[in-house]
Write a protein that holds these residues in place. Structure first.
Motif, PDB file in Angstrom:
ATOM      1  N   ARG A 162       0.813  -1.223   0.000  1.00  0.00           N
ATOM      2  CA  ARG A 162       0.000   0.000   0.000  1.00  0.00           C
ATOM      3  C   ARG A 162       0.840   1.265   0.000  1.00  0.00           C
ATOM      4  NH1 ARG A 162      -3.604   1.719   5.157  1.00  0.00           N
ATOM      5  NH2 ARG A 162      -4.195   3.816   4.475  1.00  0.00           N
ATOM      6  N   HIS A 163       1.907   1.288   0.825  1.00  0.00           N
ATOM      7  CA  HIS A 163       2.694   2.513   0.963  1.00  0.00           C
ATOM      8  C   HIS A 163       4.006   2.471   0.180  1.00  0.00           C
ATOM      9  CE1 HIS A 163       0.013   3.960   4.120  1.00  0.00           C
ATOM     10  NE2 HIS A 163       0.052   2.748   4.617  1.00  0.00           N
ATOM     11  N   GLY A 164       4.476   1.256  -0.138  1.00  0.00           N
ATOM     12  CA  GLY A 164       5.741   1.168  -0.841  1.00  0.00           C
ATOM     13  C   GLY A 164       5.621   1.059  -2.338  1.00  0.00           C
ATOM     14  N   LEU A 165       4.698   0.179  -2.806  1.00  0.00           N
ATOM     15  CA  LEU A 165       4.659  -0.134  -4.230  1.00  0.00           C
ATOM     16  C   LEU A 165       3.531   0.542  -4.991  1.00  0.00           C
ATOM     17  CD1 LEU A 165       5.437  -3.970  -4.087  1.00  0.00           C
ATOM     18  CD2 LEU A 165       7.023  -2.058  -4.357  1.00  0.00           C
ATOM     19  N   SER A 166       2.436   0.881  -4.303  1.00  0.00           N
ATOM     20  CA  SER A 166       1.285   1.410  -5.038  1.00  0.00           C
ATOM     21  C   SER A 166       1.601   2.740  -5.722  1.00  0.00           C
ATOM     22  CB  SER A 166       0.085   1.578  -4.093  1.00  0.00           C
ATOM     23  OG  SER A 166       0.379   2.541  -3.087  1.00  0.00           O
ATOM     24  N   ARG A 167       2.593   3.461  -5.199  1.00  0.00           N
ATOM     25  CA  ARG A 167       2.953   4.764  -5.779  1.00  0.00           C
ATOM     26  C   ARG A 167       4.210   4.691  -6.638  1.00  0.00           C
ATOM     27  NH1 ARG A 167       4.005   7.840  -0.859  1.00  0.00           N
ATOM     28  NH2 ARG A 167       3.862   5.893   0.273  1.00  0.00           N
ATOM     29  N   LYS A 168       4.720   3.487  -6.818  1.00  0.00           N
ATOM     30  CA  LYS A 168       5.926   3.336  -7.645  1.00  0.00           C
ATOM     31  C   LYS A 168       5.526   3.012  -9.079  1.00  0.00           C
ATOM     32  CE  LYS A 168       9.967   0.426  -8.373  1.00  0.00           C
ATOM     33  NZ  LYS A 168      10.734  -0.763  -7.964  1.00  0.00           N
ATOM     34  N   PRO A 169       6.042   3.736 -10.050  1.00  0.00           N
ATOM     35  CA  PRO A 169       5.730   3.402 -11.447  1.00  0.00           C
ATOM     36  C   PRO A 169       6.454   2.124 -11.864  1.00  0.00           C
ATOM     37  CG  PRO A 169       7.327   5.196 -11.337  1.00  0.00           C
ATOM     38  CD  PRO A 169       6.876   4.950  -9.928  1.00  0.00           C
ATOM     39  N   GLY A 170       5.825   1.352 -12.700  1.00  0.00           N
ATOM     40  CA  GLY A 170       6.452   0.133 -13.185  1.00  0.00           C
ATOM     41  C   GLY A 170       6.333  -1.006 -12.196  1.00  0.00           C
ATOM     42  N   LEU A 171       7.227  -2.004 -12.359  1.00  0.00           N
ATOM     43  CA  LEU A 171       7.175  -3.201 -11.523  1.00  0.00           C
ATOM     44  C   LEU A 171       7.631  -2.915 -10.104  1.00  0.00           C
ATOM     45  CD1 LEU A 171       8.697  -5.864 -13.966  1.00  0.00           C
ATOM     46  CD2 LEU A 171       6.285  -5.365 -13.535  1.00  0.00           C
ATOM     47  N   GLY A 172       7.071  -3.670  -9.170  1.00  0.00           N
ATOM     48  CA  GLY A 172       7.482  -3.581  -7.777  1.00  0.00           C
ATOM     49  C   GLY A 172       7.571  -4.974  -7.177  1.00  0.00           C
ATOM     50  N   MET A 173       8.542  -5.178  -6.325  1.00  0.00           N
ATOM     51  CA  MET A 173       8.783  -6.497  -5.744  1.00  0.00           C
ATOM     52  C   MET A 173       8.596  -6.456  -4.236  1.00  0.00           C
ATOM     53  SD  MET A 173       9.847  -9.728  -6.023  1.00  0.00           S
ATOM     54  CE  MET A 173      10.728  -9.897  -7.590  1.00  0.00           C
ATOM     55  N   VAL A 174       7.835  -7.424  -3.700  1.00  0.00           N
ATOM     56  CA  VAL A 174       7.735  -7.660  -2.263  1.00  0.00           C
ATOM     57  C   VAL A 174       8.397  -8.998  -1.973  1.00  0.00           C
ATOM     58  CG1 VAL A 174       6.204  -8.064  -0.311  1.00  0.00           C
ATOM     59  CG2 VAL A 174       5.617  -6.334  -1.988  1.00  0.00           C
ATOM     60  N   SER A 175       9.358  -8.991  -1.057  1.00  0.00           N
ATOM     61  CA  SER A 175      10.073 -10.213  -0.693  1.00  0.00           C
ATOM     62  C   SER A 175       9.782 -10.550   0.764  1.00  0.00           C
ATOM     63  CB  SER A 175      11.589 -10.036  -0.882  1.00  0.00           C
ATOM     64  OG  SER A 175      11.891  -9.731  -2.228  1.00  0.00           O
ATOM     65  N   ILE A 176       9.421 -11.795   1.011  1.00  0.00           N
ATOM     66  CA  ILE A 176       9.151 -12.275   2.366  1.00  0.00           C
ATOM     67  C   ILE A 176      10.080 -13.455   2.628  1.00  0.00           C
ATOM     68  CG2 ILE A 176       7.419 -13.148   3.980  1.00  0.00           C
ATOM     69  CD1 ILE A 176       5.290 -12.034   2.033  1.00  0.00           C
ATOM     70  N   GLU A 177      10.858 -13.331   3.685  1.00  0.00           N
ATOM     71  CA  GLU A 177      11.827 -14.379   4.018  1.00  0.00           C
ATOM     72  C   GLU A 177      11.692 -14.758   5.485  1.00  0.00           C
ATOM     73  OE1 GLU A 177      16.701 -15.135   4.049  1.00  0.00           O
ATOM     74  OE2 GLU A 177      15.860 -13.224   3.353  1.00  0.00           O
ATOM     75  N   ALA A 178      11.734 -16.055   5.757  1.00  0.00           N
ATOM     76  CA  ALA A 178      11.714 -16.565   7.128  1.00  0.00           C
ATOM     77  C   ALA A 178      12.803 -17.623   7.246  1.00  0.00           C
ATOM     78  CB  ALA A 178      10.349 -17.152   7.471  1.00  0.00           C
ATOM     79  N   ARG A 179      13.790 -17.366   8.114  1.00  0.00           N
ATOM     80  CA  ARG A 179      14.939 -18.253   8.249  1.00  0.00           C
ATOM     81  C   ARG A 179      14.994 -18.883   9.637  1.00  0.00           C
ATOM     82  NH1 ARG A 179      19.348 -16.081   8.784  1.00  0.00           N
ATOM     83  NH2 ARG A 179      18.804 -13.873   9.030  1.00  0.00           N
ATOM     84  N   ASP A 180      15.527 -20.076   9.677  1.00  0.00           N
ATOM     85  CA  ASP A 180      15.781 -20.760  10.943  1.00  0.00           C
ATOM     86  C   ASP A 180      17.101 -20.236  11.496  1.00  0.00           C
ATOM     87  OD1 ASP A 180      16.012 -22.426  13.081  1.00  0.00           O
ATOM     88  OD2 ASP A 180      16.113 -24.289  11.939  1.00  0.00           O
ATOM     89  N   ALA A 181      17.069 -19.709  12.729  1.00  0.00           N
ATOM     90  CA  ALA A 181      18.283 -19.159  13.351  1.00  0.00           C
ATOM     91  C   ALA A 181      18.453 -19.752  14.747  1.00  0.00           C
ATOM     92  CB  ALA A 181      18.208 -17.640  13.415  1.00  0.00           C
ATOM     93  N   GLY A 182      18.532 -21.055  14.812  1.00  0.00           N
ATOM     94  CA  GLY A 182      18.728 -21.718  16.102  1.00  0.00           C
ATOM     95  C   GLY A 182      17.495 -21.639  16.974  1.00  0.00           C
TER      96      GLY A 182
END
Length: 405
Positions: free
Chosen positions: A298-318
């Motif tokens: 809503r706040h990051g990509l909706s106002r960006k012209p062209g393509l936009g990427m959302v990355s979601i990462e979840a890592r095991d850290a002990g």
């Protein structure tokens, strides 16, 4: 050395070791047994206080008051002990039941005035010839719901009983205050979830229904699928039970959200997921990750012209799970983020909602897991935004609905 001699040496060594072990145990027990009377009394008081704290911290009702009164009577050293509010004698342990109306009246007065009172025998008239009650000490317990502690005595109340009653009342007040604080935290957590839901409803629901409507004539099957996704998303977001959820459930809801948003943005919205399977069962506060993804779109990509990427990462850290949500959108002013006030000049849109969502999630993470587990936000105008969180895999009291602790 001959075999017989070697065997004898081995036996002697074993016997020596056993004697040493027995001697050590005897010394340890002897050391424990020489505790002084003062040490034993201190232990008994602390142990009893610890037991009494549990029912007080759960909030006073008939059951908890009865349990607390039994333990508090031991602390005070009274013949009987009662807990009363301004209307009812909540519990009475030990002697004094036939004076319950008088004790209740004295408790009501102490609560109203906020002052402790010592009752003499003349103030506790009784028709029973075998009555052993000679007095009582009444001390108000200052709490959100005021109550009073009444210690009943077989003799005229001595200064020691008076002081013990007053100190116990102060300690009980602290425990009830902690109970109220715990209750306030729970109410705050529920209010914060409601605030997030309120943030979701006016913006996303309107846009989602508009996107679905655009497919009703051109692609009815797609519209049907989106309606089902929307229904499941709202069912999860507005569910009435469970303060915690699992990462798998949160990601499932996020997938529905992104499915609907991709129908709206088309190929402009790109999504990258990198999730370690072993962290899917991790419990985290309900609606903790989803608002971060919504802010990214809503706040990051909706106002960006062209393509936009959302990355979601979840890592095991002990012992922890590390989660990041990143977008390559317009970003935000770090100074405005720290101040909690959005910069209105970027593309002419007020970003206040983004700050509300981030601060809400940050506060909930800190209240549940501790201050070291707040959000970490990296951003800059035109540089996108990266939001990171650490979630302990196991934490006391954190349980997803229907899951294991």
């Amino acid at each position: 050395m001959s075999p017989d001699l070697s065997a004898a040496v081995a036996v002697l060594a074993l016997v020596s070791a056993l004697v040493g072990a027995v001697y050590a145990v005897v010394r340890l027990r002897a050391r424990r047994g020489i505790a002084t009377a003062t040490q034993r009394a201190t232990y008994e008081v602390l142990h009893t206080a610890g037991l009494a704290a549990e029912p007080l911290r759960s909030g006073l009702n008939a059951a908890s008051a009865a349990k607390a009164a039994r333990l508090l009577r031991v602390l005070v050293g009274a013949s009987g002990l009662a807990l009363a509010d301004d209307n009812t004698l909540l519990a009475l342990d030990g002697r004094g039941a036939h004076h319950s109306h008088q004790l209740q009246a004295a408790a009501k007065k102490a609560i109203a005035t906020g002052r402790s009172t010592v009752l003499r025998q003349a103030e506790l008239p009784c028709d029973r010839v075998d009555c052993e009650i000679r007095g009582a000490v009444v001390a108000p317990i200052r709490a959100a719901t005021p109550v009073a502690l009444v210690a009943v005595a077989d003799d005229q109340p001595a200064p020691g009983l008076v002081q013990a009653t007053l100190e116990t009342a102060r300690w009980a007040a602290a425990q009830l205050a902690l109970a109220e604080l715990d209750s306030s935290r729970e109410r705050l957590a529920r209010a914060e979830v409601k605030a997030l839901r309120a943030q979701i409803s006016p913006h996303f629901i309107y846009n989602a229904l508009t996107a679905i409507a655009s497919f009703v004539r051109t692609d009815p099957e797609r519209a049907r699928e989106l309606i089902l996704e929307f229904a499941e998303f709202t069912r999860y977001s507005f569910r009435a039970h469970g303060e915690f959820t699992t990462l798998a459930e949160e990601l499932r809801s996020i997938d529905r959200y992104l499915t609907i948003e991709r129908a709206r943005f088309g190929d402009r919205l790109q999504v990258r997921l990198q999730i370690a399977p072993e962290v899917l069962p991790v419990s985290l506060p309900f609606l903790c990750l989803q608002p971060l993804v919504e802010n990214a779109v809503r706040h990051g990509l909706s106002r960006k012209p062209g393509l936009g990427m959302v990355s979601i990462e979840a890592r095991d850290a002990g012992a922890e799970c590390h989660i990041t949500v990143e977008d390559d959108g317009v970003g935000m002013d770090p100074a405005a983020l720290v101040a909690g006030v959005a910069e209105a000049g970027v593309a002419g849109v007020d970003d206040a909602g983004a700050h509300v969502g981030l601060s809400n999630v940050d506060e909930r993470l800190r209240s549940v897991f501790g201050d070291e587990f707040g959000l970490v936000v990296e951003t800059g105008i035109g540089a996108g935004t990266r939001v990171s969180m650490r979630v302990p895999k196991f934490h006391p009291g954190v349980r997803a609905a229907g899951g294991a602790a």
